[in-house]
Design an enzyme around this catalytic site. Sequence first.
Site, PDB file in Angstrom:
ATOM      1  N   PRO A 129       0.959  -1.298  -0.059  1.00 46.09           N
ATOM      2  CA  PRO A 129       0.043   0.096  -0.106  1.00 46.09           C
ATOM      3  C   PRO A 129       0.790   1.352  -0.106  1.00 46.09           C
ATOM      4  O   PRO A 129       0.227   2.382   0.501  1.00 46.09           O
ATOM      5  CB  PRO A 129      -0.822  -0.276   1.314  1.00 46.09           C
ATOM      6  CG  PRO A 129       0.203  -0.874   2.268  1.00 46.09           C
ATOM      7  CD  PRO A 129       1.015  -1.855   1.334  1.00 46.09           C
ATOM      8  N   GLU A 130       1.934   1.157  -0.564  1.00 41.42           N
ATOM      9  CA  GLU A 130       2.973   2.537  -0.392  1.00 41.42           C
ATOM     10  C   GLU A 130       2.374   3.684  -0.909  1.00 41.42           C
ATOM     11  O   GLU A 130       2.375   4.715  -0.489  1.00 41.42           O
ATOM     12  CB  GLU A 130       4.321   1.867  -1.102  1.00 41.42           C
ATOM     13  CG  GLU A 130       5.313   1.416  -0.324  1.00 41.42           C
ATOM     14  CD  GLU A 130       4.993  -0.292  -0.485  1.00 41.42           C
ATOM     15  OE1 GLU A 130       5.898  -0.671  -0.083  1.00 41.42           O
ATOM     16  OE2 GLU A 130       4.005  -0.599  -0.916  1.00 41.42           O
ATOM     17  N   LEU A 131       1.513   3.497  -2.181  1.00 38.88           N
ATOM     18  CA  LEU A 131       1.230   4.725  -2.851  1.00 38.88           C
ATOM     19  C   LEU A 131       0.038   5.257  -2.034  1.00 38.88           C
ATOM     20  O   LEU A 131      -0.354   6.454  -1.730  1.00 38.88           O
ATOM     21  CB  LEU A 131       0.524   4.523  -4.284  1.00 38.88           C
ATOM     22  CG  LEU A 131       1.848   4.126  -5.296  1.00 38.88           C
ATOM     23  CD1 LEU A 131       1.241   3.814  -6.566  1.00 38.88           C
ATOM     24  CD2 LEU A 131       2.754   5.102  -5.345  1.00 38.88           C
TER      25      LEU A 131
END
Length: 259
Positions: A129-131
């Site tokens: 889920p980095e973005l």
Amino acid sequence: MIEVDVVDGIAVVRLAHGKVNALDLELCRAIERTMRGLDDKEGPVQAVVVTGAGRAFSAGVDLKRVVDGGAAYVAEFLPALSGAFRSVFNLGKPVVAAVNGHAIAGGCVLAAACDHRIMASGTGRIGVPELRVGVPFPYTALEIMRFALGPVGARHAIFDGANHEPEAALALGLIDELSDPETLLDQAVAVARRMATDIAADAFRYTKAQLRHEVNERLDRVAEPETVRLWTTAATDGRIRAFMDRTVGSGAPTQPEAP
């Protein structure tokens, strides 16, 4: 921080760092140091199993450290994070991930860097889920996800940013097989042993290097000033703090340390 047990040639490397094995500067350096030590061609270790202590494999980057440390910490941490990933990705012996719980963001990338991934069924989640946190992927993480999932699968996983239950993760290719939690480690050790005994060590090492050659060539050429800048911006403009607040408030599987 890291526990290593070697039994009959199989090294079980257990992340044991805080409640959720969050990736900070010290743990990343310890991972790289440990993996490089286990990569000795003449050593007694034939294969490696990577797992986590407690309820998580790794819930990802320690975001509180990023926010508190700001630009100076980011500039030191991101190369250490990439070094940890590459030390697993390039270890010249079979490496099996025994994903015992949450493997979020950096934890997912760490598992993807292994040659084979087994996840315990149950409540653990895995994803990148980095973005959604508001930070870009370090180039090493991007390349490893593309290597593990292929370009289409990596694109879907990265832009979707969801954390998946084990059964869904298997369908998406984030993991290779499922296991009962009670037998996860034994199953991972058995796979690691089979890979080490069924394939000659020198042939395995050479073929693994061949498969990763183009990835490593690209990584050796890349510089990431823009990645550092964007992570520093996210650490100071409130977006990481806002993600941490949302995550804690929602009861989601990610912890304040993760993406």
